[in-house]
Every structure is written in structure tokens, then in C-alpha cells.
Design a protein around this motif. Sequence first.
Motif, PDB file in Angstrom:
ATOM      1  N   UNK A 439       8.961   2.262  -1.108  1.00 23.24           N
ATOM      2  CA  UNK A 439       9.671   2.288   0.175  1.00 23.24           C
ATOM      3  C   UNK A 439       8.745   2.053   1.362  1.00 23.24           C
ATOM      4  N   UNK A 440       7.427   2.131   1.131  1.00 23.32           N
ATOM      5  CA  UNK A 440       6.479   2.077   2.250  1.00 23.32           C
ATOM      6  C   UNK A 440       5.619   0.825   2.268  1.00 23.32           C
ATOM      7  N   UNK A 441       5.211   0.342   1.100  1.00 29.80           N
ATOM      8  CA  UNK A 441       4.260  -0.762   1.064  1.00 29.80           C
ATOM      9  C   UNK A 441       4.838  -2.001   1.724  1.00 29.80           C
ATOM     10  N   UNK A 446       4.348  -1.406  12.519  1.00 23.36           N
ATOM     11  CA  UNK A 446       3.008  -1.880  12.851  1.00 23.36           C
ATOM     12  C   UNK A 446       2.096  -0.691  13.166  1.00 23.36           C
ATOM     13  N   UNK A 447       0.906  -0.724  12.580  1.00 22.98           N
ATOM     14  CA  UNK A 447      -0.050   0.355  12.783  1.00 22.98           C
ATOM     15  C   UNK A 447       0.000   1.434  11.728  1.00 22.98           C
ATOM     16  N   UNK A 448       0.997   1.351  10.839  1.00 23.15           N
ATOM     17  CA  UNK A 448       1.079   2.322   9.730  1.00 23.15           C
ATOM     18  C   UNK A 448       1.053   1.552   8.415  1.00 23.15           C
ATOM     19  N   UNK A 449       0.364   2.119   7.430  1.00 23.59           N
ATOM     20  CA  UNK A 449       0.274   1.427   6.153  1.00 23.59           C
ATOM     21  C   UNK A 449      -0.120   2.358   5.029  1.00 23.59           C
ATOM     22  N   UNK A 635      -6.011   7.691  -9.790  1.00 26.79           N
ATOM     23  CA  UNK A 635      -5.305   6.739  -8.922  1.00 26.79           C
ATOM     24  C   UNK A 635      -4.952   7.470  -7.637  1.00 26.79           C
ATOM     25  N   UNK A 636      -5.071   6.749  -6.518  1.00 25.91           N
ATOM     26  CA  UNK A 636      -4.805   7.369  -5.221  1.00 25.91           C
ATOM     27  C   UNK A 636      -3.999   6.424  -4.343  1.00 25.91           C
ATOM     28  N   UNK A 637      -3.117   7.004  -3.554  1.00 24.33           N
ATOM     29  CA  UNK A 637      -2.428   6.291  -2.477  1.00 24.33           C
ATOM     30  C   UNK A 637      -2.803   6.987  -1.177  1.00 24.33           C
ATOM     31  N   UNK A 638      -3.289   6.201  -0.228  1.00 23.99           N
ATOM     32  CA  UNK A 638      -3.679   6.728   1.084  1.00 23.99           C
ATOM     33  C   UNK A 638      -2.740   6.154   2.136  1.00 23.99           C
ATOM     34  N   UNK A 639      -2.244   7.013   2.997  1.00 20.34           N
ATOM     35  CA  UNK A 639      -1.426   6.577   4.125  1.00 20.34           C
ATOM     36  C   UNK A 639      -2.261   6.665   5.393  1.00 20.34           C
ATOM     37  N   UNK A 640      -2.227   5.620   6.212  1.00 20.60           N
ATOM     38  CA  UNK A 640      -3.021   5.612   7.436  1.00 20.60           C
ATOM     39  C   UNK A 640      -2.155   5.259   8.642  1.00 20.60           C
ATOM     40  N   UNK A 641      -2.657   5.675   9.799  1.00 24.27           N
ATOM     41  CA  UNK A 641      -2.102   5.257  11.082  1.00 24.27           C
ATOM     42  C   UNK A 641      -3.266   4.698  11.891  1.00 24.27           C
ATOM     43  N   UNK A 759      -5.404  -2.614   5.897  1.00 21.57           N
ATOM     44  CA  UNK A 759      -4.871  -3.981   5.881  1.00 21.57           C
ATOM     45  C   UNK A 759      -3.349  -3.967   5.952  1.00 21.57           C
ATOM     46  N   UNK A 760      -2.734  -3.046   5.223  1.00 24.30           N
ATOM     47  CA  UNK A 760      -1.276  -2.944   5.265  1.00 24.30           C
ATOM     48  C   UNK A 760      -0.792  -2.577   6.665  1.00 24.30           C
ATOM     49  N   UNK A 761      -1.618  -1.788   7.391  1.00 27.77           N
ATOM     50  CA  UNK A 761      -1.211  -1.302   8.704  1.00 27.77           C
ATOM     51  C   UNK A 761      -1.353  -2.352   9.797  1.00 27.77           C
ATOM     52  N   UNK A 762      -2.494  -3.081   9.797  1.00 26.09           N
ATOM     53  CA  UNK A 762      -2.744  -3.985  10.929  1.00 26.09           C
ATOM     54  C   UNK A 762      -3.100  -5.399  10.507  1.00 26.09           C
TER      55      UNK A 762
END
Length: 838
Positions: A439-441, A446-449, A635-641, A759-762
Motif C-alpha cells: 500500500x505504500x511503495x 512526495x517526501x515520504x517513502x 529483512x527490513x523495511x524503513x519508512x522515511x520522511x 529514493x522512493x521519497x524524493x
Amino acid sequence: MPNEEDPRVTRVGSPRANEDDLRVIGVPRRRVDARAKVTGQTRFADDIFLPRMAFCKLLRSPHPHARIRRIDTSRAVAHPGVYLVLTGKDVPIQYGILPVSQDEQALCVDHVRHVGDPVAAVIAREELTAFEALDLIDVDYEILTTISDPKEALATPEPRIHEYGEQGNIHKLVALEFGNVEEGFAEADEIFEDTFFFQGNTHLPIEQHASVAIKDQDGKLTIWSSTQTPHYLHRALAKVLEMPAAHIRVIATPNGGGFGGKSDPFNHEIVVAKAALILDRPVKICLTREEVFYCHRGRHPILMKFKTGVKKDGAITGMHLQTLIDGGAYGSYGVASTFYAGALQTTTYHVPRYRYQGCRTFTNKPPCGPKRGHGTPQPRFGQEVQLDKIAERLKIDPANLRLHIVESPNAVTANFFRLGTVNLSECIRRVVEASRWKDKFRKLSEGRGVGLACSAYLTGAGLPIYWNKMPHSGVQLKFDRSGGVSIFCGATEIGQGSDDVLAGIVAEVLGINPFDIRLFTGDTDLGPVDLGSYSSRVTLMAGNAALQAAERGKAIIAEGVAEKLEVPKERLSFADKRVFDSVAPEKGIPFEEAVCIAEARFGTIGTVGSYTPPKSPALYKGGGVGPSPTYSYSAAVVEVEVNPVTGWVTVPRIWIAHDIGRALNPTLARGQVEGSVYMGLGEALMEEQEFRRLPRKLSHALVHKFPSILEYKSPTSLDMPEVITELIEEPDPQGPFGAKEAGQGPLLPIMPAVANAVYDAVGVRIDEIPITPEKIMKALAEKKAGREPRFGPSHFPHINWPEALRVPPPWEGGDGNAVNDVPRRTRTVSKKEKVLTS
């Protein structure tokens, strides 16, 4: 290893093969040393005070590269309160952690190689007096050319920082190929070539290095030290001091953090030992925080070039990795680190053909060495970011791509590493589900990934540093008539909970409480040899040794109790501090009575256990670095702003799943995983060991830019995100109760996951660690101008890897020992092994 006679295979009357019957293992509990630590009773090295104790301080070179023409210590010797001044001529014998890198001296004799290299030591009545006397020592230096980075090292063969090594200022060259990689590229539908740079960083333990040495009442040496490797410090002291090893006792005090930074024998340890022998009084040293930065042994800066061929579905057909490594001024673990930088790339995903070329150079900086993950975070960063680029080009979800290429359980990799249980696919599925990845990838504003990455790591090293056929770990148990049990082991407690692991295993087997157990660890006089706390080896190796010793003790006790109760010993159970008939539980006796019965029949009860890992199939020069009894996976998933105006990165949450085999103490295991996440986040966003040149009038010195915690930035509690941790448990037959490591593997996916999330964010790739706001702003500006952003050294230099260094065909032998040049032996090879080519 287990065999038909080993009690680990046929356990006497143990019904707890079923995990539902486990009473201690797998149960969250307070660690056995918790009370001492929270009440301040734990005695670290700097907490030791002895009568008549003197204090030591080291004079360190202000120059990065120079010859010592003359040292005049006369004014310091005459200073009131000074007992002794030592220089290099007093301890001239070279030492080092690896037998092929014996290149250090306790005090430099005629050559300093980095700012901070020690040249003299003052031992005085008070610490302040020793500090004052340092200023009274006059040293005449001849300044030599400073080599500041690997490219300068390649271009500057003279002057040599060391006279040994491959050539010029190249320390180690490695060239290995498994299968025909060019054929793999020819079969590929797409070929990707990328260059990455991983900046060096340091361990930053809360506790600084400290040591106290004394000549005891028998004239022998005892040293308490903040070390992860008492056995190897013991060897170095015997060599440099020219003393019988049996007359030296090393006590590894609890470490206030190690992370690999206390794995070498250090010059300050040898200096205080020498001073104590001369003065016949205790001598103590505690390094300042600045000095800890100069000791370093931290993460190697590595420039990496990946070339990977893939099919349209993402399957890898061949991989070629090149690394250029900044080793700093000394060898340390560098030879092993150079091999490690290429070894584990094949253990995570199926790589059928693989070529690795590595080059470690000497430079005039503090020496690099083993930091948490030891040589593997850097190439893991490159591989995982490149996989994201591959997924984007092939239009495959990054999680699905990885699920498609995960290596199989029990496989033998292209470079002959035998895997055990592999639950990486389950790790990926868990973090994908928990994070709502689908649901997120590529769907956030913009600015979140979000970014995903994976890793694999050792669960114990396959070979000892000094090659021999002896066990890697040993444990002795003493059974007391009061029902207590004492554990004697050389393993060192560095904060990771190894004491709790040993107590938990023994308590589970004997059916007693972990707090009924006393531990005597890290003492070379009291316990059998353990090779140290590194390579995530203690849980598996010391744990298996403890398991064997406990099972043997249980068998002896069961023999005596069976006769007393008139019950077949196979029916006896050990639980709740009792030994009882599993068919009629009311028929039994307290554990302490059981010990007394056994002692009355057999005499004093003491048992031993030991562990040696299985033989590796990697029989080639360099094959000793990387084999492990089994491997862990994460395995890791990181969410960034990401703020597009300032480039500032905020990480609100991280999901991580770790394939742990079995969590012996889930509370500790989660703590280790989340500690790895914390350290990985620091490396990803802010930590870097930077150096700068001073003007020529100040000797053109290459000095550490941030030798303090005020300036060397590391995450605080306010920077720490929410961490959602999942422990994936499938007991591995190689581990005690199925356990695998948890202390280092979970760090590795964090840095690339952050990069992929940015990269996903910006929409800009930062192919360099750390990922700072300045780099993001530069990348966004380049993107706006229609250019591809570049960071760090983008050009990989040509290096002449001699043909002679390429791996020999296996039928020409090689013992798999990376750090010793022992004679090759011939052997018959299987059809599979002929895949290996030169």
C-alpha cells in the motif's frame, strides 16, 4: 561435533526435546547480570583500584607519518611524582591480532604511522602528574609524505608505510573466481554496473578502553582489561613481554560496549603490563575519548564496483565485485576484512557465478578493523541498492524480486559455503505484511517513502585466527552439594548477554533456575579457552560447549538417582529443581540431594564440554573467511520522511524480521536486534570518521576531524524510531536448542533500506553512506538540472591484480585458512567442485 557417543544426541531421560516442555529457553526473563548493572555493582576495568596503584598516560604522535630521530625523556623522568618513562626500545617486539600482520609495537620505535600513534609512556603517582610529564618529553621527528586515501596509496609506492604487504602501500590483494563469470554475463538479459562508496565510522562504545596490570604475589602478571578477546591478548602479552604464557593471567572485565572495537590486543594493555612488571606495583590506564578515536579499528571506508547480470525475471546469472579498501596505518584484522568484503555476497541470494577482487591499502590514518558486521555492511549496501535499481528497470516489485532469488536452505554456495536453515523468504513476507508495503511503495506523497533490504550473516567463524585442530570454545561445570552450579568459560560478556545464554542453557538441561548458577567467564586462569566475542560466535560455540557439559553432568546425576529411586535412568526428568520419574512425577528428590547422591557414588562432580565447528568444503586460499556452522538472515523495511527544502531525513518507523533459529531469551534477542537497528541508522544518516589536512606550517598533518562525542554525531534517543521486531523461529540443528546469532546480522539491511526509502521519497539515489542532507540537496539540484547526481569517488581506479593471486583449482589444494600460509594438500574433487575455475 556431535557423534554417536555425544550426550547431545542421546539425552538421558530428557523429555524437553519438545519445545512445549522448555522451562527456561525461549521464556522472556531478566538477564542474570541485570541487578549488578542497574545497581552499579558491575566492576568495569576503570572501576578497579588497588593499593599503591600508579597511573599511565601515553605520548602520541602529532604527525601522521614520520621517522623518530630522537626521544629525550630526561625532563619527564626527573618530574616529581613520576615513577617510570617507557619508550619503544623497552617493548620493541612486534605483535598483531593476525599471524600475517604482526606489524604493531606497544610504543613506536622509529616510525609513526598516524596521528595518535604512541611513542612514549609516563607512569606516575597521579593521573594528572602523568599528563603533565608528557609535555616534558622531547621528540625529534623527520616528516614523511602523508598518504591520505587509497588512491594516493596506489599512486605512492614510496615511502612505504610498512615494508611488508603486496607491493608499495598495498596491504592485501585478493582475486577469486567461481565459475565462468563472463559466460554468466553473456547469458544475461540485462547487465548493471554501479559504483558505491561507504564512508568509515567508529564504534563509539560508552566505556573507554581501560586496563589495570599487577605483578602478583608469585611474581606473575595479572591484567584486567576491557577486551573482547582475552585469549588473543594473552598470546600477544606472552610474545611481547617474552614471558611464559602460563605466568600471565588475563581477566576480561565486563565491557561497556565493544562492537568489535576491543577485539585487537592494544598498545596500552602491553604498556601497563610492562610497567607493572618493572615497578612491582599496580599500573592503570583509562584512555580519553579522543584516544579511543585514535585506537579506532572501526569500519573500513570502501569504494565498490558491482557488475551484475540478470535475466528478465531477476535471476542472477553472474556477479563481479571489486573493492578498494582504506585500511589505515596497521594490519589489524585487515586481511580477513578484505576477504569478508567479498565472501558473503553469495549466502543471501542465488549467485551461480561469482568473481571478487579486493584491494586493501595502508594509509596514514588510525587502523581500521572489525566493527559490527566486519567487512559485510559495505558490500551489502551496494548489493541491496543495486537490486532496487534492477527491480525498477525490470518493473518488478523489490520484495518480489528478492523472494524470487533467495538462496535455498542447506545449499552449497558458488564459493563453497554450506548453508543451514534459510528463512529469508519468511522474513521478507513478514516485514512486507507488517509494514503494509504493497500500500505504500511508490504510493506515498512526495517526501515520504519506504525502502526494503535484506542480509545474511555468520553464526560463528569457521576457523580460528591461529589455525589448529583444538576446540574453539570450552566450558567446565562444577556441581555443588548445595545445588548450585558454577560455569567456567573463556567467553567474554561485552553487553550482548553471553553470560545469560550460558546460564540459560545449563539451567534448562539441569532443570534449575538460572540464578542458581554462578559464572566465571573471560578469565584465562579459571576457564578453558574461548576465542572471544566476535563473529557472532559465542551463542553457538560456547553455547554448544555448555550444552555438552550440562548433558554430561546430567547423565552422571541420573545414574546415581536412578539407583536410589529404583527407576530406569531413561525415565528421569530434570525440572523445577527436582529429579523425578516422568511416569510418576511425585516420585523424585530435590536437585541438591540428587547431586549429593551422585557425588557419594562417583566422587566430586565436574564436567567439561567443547565445540569445534564442522569442516568447511571451501578448500582454497581465503576459504577460511566466511564459512560458518549456519547463517542468520534479516529483512527490513524503513519508512522515511525527507524535507525537500532542507534535505533533512526523519525515520518514523522500521520493521525488521530476523531469522534467529530459536530465541534463547526473547527479551535479550529483541534488544540485540533493535541495538543493531540503532547502530545501522547512525551509519546510514550521520556517522563518519572524517579526516582533514592541516596547513603545511603545522606539519601537513592528517588529523581526525571529529575526535569527540560532541562532534562525531550518533543518534540519540530522540532520533530513534519506532521499531517493530519479528523473530522468525525455526530451530537450526547446528545451534544450541536451535539458536542462531542476533547481534550483527540485523544491522546490515538498515543502511540500504534507508537509501532505497530516500529514493522512493524524493526520486534521487544517494549511492554513498552516510546519506546527509547536503547530499540530498545536491542530488535534488542535479536532478532539477537534468543531470544524474554523483557522490564521492565515482571512478574506480585500475588495479593490477596479479594472476598468481587468483584462486587455484581445488585439486591443487589449499586448507581454506585465509590468515595462515600453510602447505597445500592434494585431494580428490567432486564434479560440483570443478565449477571452480582460475
